[in-house]
Design a protein around this motif. Structure first.
Motif, PDB file in Angstrom:
ATOM      1  N   ALA A 177     -92.926  19.783 -12.238  1.00 65.11           N
ATOM      2  CA  ALA A 177     -92.789  20.665 -13.403  1.00 65.11           C
ATOM      3  C   ALA A 177     -91.322  20.848 -13.773  1.00 65.11           C
ATOM      4  O   ALA A 177     -90.934  20.707 -14.951  1.00 65.11           O
ATOM      5  CB  ALA A 177     -93.440  22.009 -13.097  1.00 65.11           C
ATOM      6  N   SER A 178     -90.479  21.126 -12.770  1.00 62.38           N
ATOM      7  CA  SER A 178     -89.063  21.375 -13.070  1.00 62.38           C
ATOM      8  C   SER A 178     -88.394  20.106 -13.606  1.00 62.38           C
ATOM      9  O   SER A 178     -87.565  20.172 -14.529  1.00 62.38           O
ATOM     10  CB  SER A 178     -88.345  21.898 -11.831  1.00 62.38           C
ATOM     11  N   TRP A 217     -89.413  19.653 -17.184  1.00 57.98           N
ATOM     12  CA  TRP A 217     -88.784  20.672 -18.025  1.00 57.98           C
ATOM     13  C   TRP A 217     -87.306  20.352 -18.257  1.00 57.98           C
ATOM     14  O   TRP A 217     -86.791  20.427 -19.365  1.00 57.98           O
ATOM     15  CB  TRP A 217     -88.954  22.039 -17.359  1.00 57.98           C
ATOM     16  N   GLN A 219     -83.597  19.436 -21.601  1.00 57.20           N
ATOM     17  CA  GLN A 219     -82.462  20.369 -21.688  1.00 57.20           C
ATOM     18  C   GLN A 219     -81.181  19.653 -22.148  1.00 57.20           C
ATOM     19  O   GLN A 219     -80.999  18.462 -21.883  1.00 57.20           O
ATOM     20  CB  GLN A 219     -82.216  21.050 -20.337  1.00 57.20           C
TER      21      GLN A 219
END
Ligand code: ADP
Length: 676
Positions: free
Chosen positions: A42-43, A46, A50
């Motif tokens: 998940a990280s 994500w 960025q």
């Protein structure tokens, strides 16, 4: 004093409890790995979106931190490998791999910090150096998995230690040098969907090692394996999901990948620290239980030494392989030695003390015990320091190795010199007895034949003198002649009685089952005249069948019954009661009468030869009947006694053993008590 036992070591912790605990830890770890996977994926997804932009300094700092952790972990892994015998080979692979990785990482820091410019060659080298470090570690992880798998199957490592060092060093050098020698192509395609495709190669290798370790399942029970799996999971995510998608230096993916690399090293470091801590704890516990075992060993040794001192035996323990013998101090003290002068602990010391005549039989007995399992129980002589040879009884037992070879033999010696001497004296005495018995028999022969002859002559010629020349003698002379004839006849009767007593043992028959009812019946028949004359009544309760000499039994009953009638009260008809009672080891027979009775002070005396309580004028007899009864009963391994009071009748008791053998019971009996 017993050392305290921690719950972990408690002997009451059952195997089921331990298994349940391990199961619980295993499922907790499974959950943790699932959570870690979800968080990582998940990280990583994500972060990809960025816009974060890092700096070269941050990059250098992270690489430096990772390098230091890798190097420190390498040192710990080496310690872990070399500090224990039979350590897992995996630690050697890991240590060498981490050391090589930290070298390549250092190299990568230098290149990325000083050469990273817009220059495309330097940029390419930077990518390759990062990849080289990742590739090397991923490859080493595969070898770690192979080593762990071999450990689990208890196989020996497939390659020697030196090959690990040489292989990894060469591989590292090869990777490092290739950057200078080879013209490396660009490994970075900023516009492509996967900007750094080369990263996937290490990713696949990490994923392979991860699958291998997950499949081994050692991570469920071993802490280090668990942390290694965590590290591999992080590295796999980094190499498959994060770094390949970094399209620029220091972008969010780039920085996240570097952080993940540092975290993966950190996981290994934590795993090693926990493992070393647990190892230390285990050693500590082992030392505590060793202490406890030592304490108990000392206690047991002290107990053994004390028991050996207190025992009447001399203990020994022979190491068959080395020929060393341990002798308890009592052993040598039994041979007259004092503390400092004990002979040395070799088998020769024993052999030097062994009597030459006993040497062969002793060692033959040892040989039979060691190789044929025969009981070792021998008697031999050992030389006493100051007291010549003494006799010993030696007993021992050996144990053997799995392949049947004798390992050691332990046993004891017991001083039996006094017993041997007593035995010897007994034999001498028995020979003496035999000799005196023979002499006595000769005497009996002389008495029965030679002595009787002149007596017969005196009595015979006396009678002739009385019959044909009585009128020539004065009244006084005739009276003297009567005394002479009577004396000679009495002498004959006494000699015959004496012979009767001696014949009880020498002329006895074999013991056979006899019915006492029949015996008493025969005795009554023999005494029919006396029974008739005295109008006696005989009451017999059911008598047993027992083993004995029938003739002697008849004689025994006859003597006792005859006395019961002879020593009757003047105003009463004799009444006899004969009964038997079974006891554990013998039969108890009693004969009661209503006669004149016997004063208790004479109870013992009347069983002696010629002992009478009345004159011949009062009651006829020779005083030999009860002496014969006593001999007969004793030959039947019994006793005879009576209960009686003056004027109140008598009860004679005698016992007959139930355990008589069939053979003749006359062998070597002592006849010298004949006249006592
Ligand atoms: P003997 O009958 O020839 O005198 P014994 O040896 O049979 O010799 O007995 C020894 C003595 O024991 C007898 O002289 C008698 O005084 C005493 N005696 C034996 N049996 C009885 C009995 N049943 N009642 C009383 N006195 C007895």
């Amino acid at each position: 004093m017993a050392p305290s036992t921690s719950p972990r070591e408690s002997p009451h912790t059952s195997k089921a409890e331990t298994t349940a605990e391990a199961e619980q830890i295993g499922s907790q770890r499974t959950q943790l790995l699932c959570i870690l996977t979800v968080v990582l994926v998940a990280s990583s997804l994500w972060i990809h979106g960025q816009t974060y932009q890092g700096t070269a300094q941050l990059h250098a700092l992270m690489e430096l931190l990772a390098t230091l952790i890798a190097a420190f972990s390498a040192v710990l892994a080496y310690l872990r490998y070399y500090a224990r015998r039979n350590s897992s080979f995996m630690f050697l692979c890991l240590a060498t791999g981490l050391l090589a990785t930290s070298c390549l990482d250092t190299y990568h820091i230098v290149i990325s910090s000083f050469l990273l410019t817009s220059d495309s060659l330097a940029a390419a080298t930077t990518h390759w150096s990062w990849n080289a470090s990742r590739f090397l570690l991923a490859t080493v992880m595969i070898f770690c998995w192979i080593a762990s798998r071999a450990d689990l199957k208890r196989q020996t490592p497939m390659f020697p230690e030196w090959l690990v060092y040489v292989g990894i060093t060469n591989f590292t050098l090869l990777l490092g040098i290739s950057f200078f020698v080879l013209e490396l192509p660009s490994a970075w395609f900023p516009d492509a969907a996967v900007s750094r495709p080369l990263e996937l190669l290490s990713g696949i290798l990490f994923a392979t090692a991860l699958s291998g370790f997950l499949y081994l399942k050692t991570w469920r029970t071993e802490s280090f394996s668990f942390w290694l799996v965590c590290s591999l999971l992080i590295s796999t995510t980094c190499q498959l999901l994060v770094m390949p998608r970094s399209s620029n230096f220091f972008d969010a993916d780039f920085e996240w990948a570097h952080l993940l690399k540092t975290l993966s090293y950190l996981a290994i470091l934590i795993g090693l620290l926990i493992d070393i801590y647990q190892l230390h704890r285990a050693i500590d516990q082992a030392a505590a239980s060793l202490d406890h075992a030592n304490h108990r060993l000392r206690e047991s040794e002290e107990r053994f030494a004390l028991a050996s001192e207190g025992s009447a035996n001399g203990l020994w323990d022979w190491d068959v392989q080395s020929n060393q013998v341990w002798y308890a101090s009592r052993f040598w003290r039994m041979l007259g030695y004092q503390g400092p002068a004990y002979p040395s602990s070799v088998l020769d010391s024993f052999n030097r003390h062994l009597h030459p005549d006993d040497f062969e039989k002793t060692w033959a007995a040892v040989d039979r015990h060691l190789h044929q399992g025969e009981t070792f129980d021998v008697v031999y002589r050992l030389k006493h320091l100051s007291d010549g040879y003494r006799w010993f009884r030696a007993r021992g037992v050996a144990n053997h190795s799995a392949d049947g070879k004798p390992v050691r033999m332990s046993g004891s010696i017991q001083d039996i010199t006094a017993a041997r001497q007593a035995e010897h004296q007994l034999k001498e005495k028995s020979l003496d007895l035999q000799r005196s018995n023979e002499e006595l028999q000769q005497f009996a022969y002389v008495a029965s034949h030679d002595l009787q002859e002149p007596l017969r002559a005196i009595a015979g010629y006396g009678s002739l003198l009385q019959r044909f020349h009585a009128e020539q003698l004065s009244n006084e002379g005739q009276e003297y002649l009567d005394f002479t004839i009577d004396g000679a006849k009495r002498m004959q009767s006494l000699i015959n009685s004496l012979l009767d007593v001696s014949r009880v043992r020498t002329h006895g028959k074999t013991f056979q089952p006899i019915d006492l009812n029949e015996i008493v019946h025969t005795a009554s028949n023999n005494l029919a005249a006396q029974i008739r004359e005295t109008e006696a009544t005989v009451h017999i309760t059911n008598l047993p069948v027992l083993k004995g000499d029938s003739s002697q039994m008849i004689q025994l009953f006859q003597n006792l019954m005859s006395n019961a009638m002879k020593f009757r009260q003047q105003d009463q008809k004799p009444h006899l009661v004969i009964q038997a009672e079974e006891q554990s080891d013998d039969w108890l027979i009693s004969i009661s009468d209503n006669g004149i009775g016997i004063d208790p002070q004479f109870h013992n005396r009347i069983f002696t030869v010629f002992q009478r309580l009345h004159t011949r004028e009062e009651y006829s007899g020779t005083g030999i009947g009860l002496a014969i009864c006593k001999k007969v009963v004793e030959r039947h391994r019994g006793q005879i006694w009576l209960e009686s009071q003056n004027g109140a009748g008598s009860t004679f008791y005698f016992s007959i053993s139930k355990h008589l053998q069939d053979q003749l019971q006359s062998d070597g009996e002592n006849e010298s008590d004949l006249l006592t």
